[in-house]
Design an enzyme around this catalytic site. Structure first.
Site, PDB file in Angstrom:
ATOM      1  N   HIS A  59      50.475  52.702  43.290  1.00 51.09           N
ATOM      2  CA  HIS A  59      51.267  53.088  41.910  1.00 51.09           C
ATOM      3  C   HIS A  59      51.934  51.882  41.361  1.00 51.09           C
ATOM      4  O   HIS A  59      52.292  50.884  42.270  1.00 51.09           O
ATOM      5  CB  HIS A  59      52.383  54.188  42.192  1.00 51.09           C
ATOM      6  CG  HIS A  59      53.723  53.675  42.830  1.00 51.09           C
ATOM      7  ND1 HIS A  59      54.832  54.170  42.213  1.00 51.09           N
ATOM      8  CD2 HIS A  59      53.866  53.053  43.929  1.00 51.09           C
ATOM      9  CE1 HIS A  59      55.693  53.550  43.117  1.00 51.09           C
ATOM     10  NE2 HIS A  59      55.367  52.933  44.073  1.00 51.09           N
ATOM     11  N   CYS A 112      58.774  48.914  42.463  1.00 52.00           N
ATOM     12  CA  CYS A 112      58.877  49.481  43.878  1.00 52.00           C
ATOM     13  C   CYS A 112      58.352  48.490  44.809  1.00 52.00           C
ATOM     14  O   CYS A 112      57.608  47.512  44.517  1.00 52.00           O
ATOM     15  CB  CYS A 112      57.646  50.579  43.839  1.00 52.00           C
ATOM     16  SG  CYS A 112      57.625  51.275  45.554  1.00 52.00           S
ATOM     17  N   HIS A 156      55.758  56.180  36.372  1.00 49.89           N
ATOM     18  CA  HIS A 156      54.904  55.529  37.270  1.00 49.89           C
ATOM     19  C   HIS A 156      53.485  55.853  36.737  1.00 49.89           C
ATOM     20  O   HIS A 156      53.314  56.833  36.023  1.00 49.89           O
ATOM     21  CB  HIS A 156      54.533  56.313  38.585  1.00 49.89           C
ATOM     22  CG  HIS A 156      56.105  56.536  39.406  1.00 49.89           C
ATOM     23  ND1 HIS A 156      56.268  56.066  40.711  1.00 49.89           N
ATOM     24  CD2 HIS A 156      57.085  57.407  39.150  1.00 49.89           C
ATOM     25  CE1 HIS A 156      57.291  56.636  41.072  1.00 49.89           C
ATOM     26  NE2 HIS A 156      58.002  57.596  40.141  1.00 49.89           N
TER      27      HIS A 156
HETATM   28  O1  4C0 Z   1      60.821  54.631  47.761  1.00 53.38           O
HETATM   29  C1  4C0 Z   1      60.353  53.581  47.634  1.00 53.38           C
HETATM   30  C2  4C0 Z   1      59.493  52.836  48.799  1.00 53.38           C
HETATM   31  C3  4C0 Z   1      58.332  53.521  48.490  1.00 53.38           C
HETATM   32  C4  4C0 Z   1      57.287  53.142  49.715  1.00 53.38           C
HETATM   33  C5  4C0 Z   1      56.465  54.034  50.374  1.00 53.38           C
HETATM   34  C6  4C0 Z   1      55.456  53.590  51.314  1.00 53.38           C
HETATM   35  C7  4C0 Z   1      55.372  51.912  51.330  1.00 53.38           C
HETATM   36  C8  4C0 Z   1      55.986  51.161  50.473  1.00 53.38           C
HETATM   37  C9  4C0 Z   1      56.880  51.608  49.599  1.00 53.38           C
HETATM   38  N1  4C0 Z   1      60.747  52.619  46.738  1.00 53.38           N
HETATM   39  C10 4C0 Z   1      61.850  52.996  45.779  1.00 53.38           C
HETATM   40  C11 4C0 Z   1      60.963  53.286  44.418  1.00 53.38           C
HETATM   41  C12 4C0 Z   1      59.986  54.547  44.566  1.00 53.38           C
HETATM   42  N2  4C0 Z   1      60.048  55.590  44.091  1.00 53.38           N
HETATM   43  C13 4C0 Z   1      58.971  56.428  44.466  1.00 53.38           C
HETATM   44  C14 4C0 Z   1      58.801  57.812  44.276  1.00 53.38           C
HETATM   45  C15 4C0 Z   1      57.254  58.258  44.503  1.00 53.38           C
HETATM   46  C16 4C0 Z   1      56.240  57.482  45.179  1.00 53.38           C
HETATM   47  C17 4C0 Z   1      56.852  55.897  45.365  1.00 53.38           C
HETATM   48  C18 4C0 Z   1      57.950  55.476  44.986  1.00 53.38           C
HETATM   49  N3  4C0 Z   1      58.732  54.419  44.990  1.00 53.38           N
HETATM   50  C19 4C0 Z   1      62.556  51.783  45.339  1.00 53.38           C
HETATM   51  O2  4C0 Z   1      62.273  50.933  45.816  1.00 53.38           O
HETATM   52  O3  4C0 Z   1      63.545  52.032  44.592  1.00 53.38           O
END
Ligand code: 4C0
Length: 162
Positions: A59, A112, A156
C-alpha cells in the site's frame, strides 16, 4: 453442500498461530486440520479463490493533518488537509495506471513504515487491519490496485499481490 464445498455446518478458518487453514464445526465445536468427510475439494478450492482467508498487499499511504498519527519518516508534523492528500494520491494513482512500479512509488512517497519494503504489509487475515482497509483489500483480485481508500491513518492505494 454449502457454497464452500464443505458438508454443513462445517466452515473453513485460518489459524494465525499455526499459519494454516483449519475446519471448524460451530454445532459440535469440533476443529480439525483435515478437510471433513464428504468435502467437495474442487468447490472448496474455488470458494477459497473467491473468499481468501488471507491476502498479501502493498500500500501507499498519504497522511493528512487529521490522521490518527500525523507523523511520518518523511516530514513531521503533517499539515496537509485530507482533500490535498486525496489530490496527491490521485497523481500516484495515475502513475500506477501509466505502469510505474508500485513498490518504487510507495518507497518514495508512503507515510507508512512499510515504505522501506515498497509498501509490503505481508499477509494478513480478516480482523487484523482497519475495517475500510480490510474490505478494500479482500475485494481485490491478485494483481489488482484499489481506488483511494480512507482510514483513520490517512488515504491509501492498495495493491493485492497474493
Ligand atoms: O500501522 C502501521 C504499520 C503497518 C505495517 C504493517 C505490517 C508491516 C509493516 C507496517 N503504520 C501506520 C500507518 C498505517 N496505517 C495503516 C492502516 C491499514 C494498513 C496499513 C497501515 N499503515 C503508521 O506508520 O502510522
Amino acid at each position: 453442500m454449502s457454497s464452500t464445498g464443505l458438508p454443513e455446518p462445517w466452515t473453513v478458518r485460518f489459524s494465525k498461530s499455526k499459519s494454516r487453514q483449519y475446519f471448524f464445526n460451530p454445532q459440535t465445536k469440533e476443529s480439525q486440520w483435515d478437510e471433513p468427510e464428504g468435502t467437495d475439494h474442487a468447490a472448496l478450492k474455488q470458494y477459497l479463490v473467491d473468499h481468501p482467508l488471507r491476502v498479501r498487499c502493498l500500500h501507499l499511504l498519504i497522511k493528512h493533518k487529521d490522521s490518527k498519527r500525523p507523523a511520518s519518516h518523511r516530514c513531521d508534523p503533517i499539515t496537509i488537509s485530507k482533500e490535498e492528500a486525496l489530490e496527491e494520491l490521485s497523481v500516484y494513482q495515475h502513475k500506477i495506471e501509466q505502469g510505474e512500479k508500485f513498490e518504487d512509488l510507495a518507497k518514495s512517497r508512503s507515510d507508512c513504515s512499510s515504505f522501506k519494503r515498497g509498501g509490503d504489509l505481508g499477509s494478513f487475515a480478516s480482523g487484523e487491519m482497519q475495517p475500510p482497509f480490510e474490505k478494500a483489500a479482500f475485494a481485490l483480485k491478485v494483481g489488482e490496485v484499489s481506488k483511494p481508500v480512507e482510514t483513520a491513518s490517512g488515504v491509501h492505494i492498495i495493491k493485492r499481490v497474493a
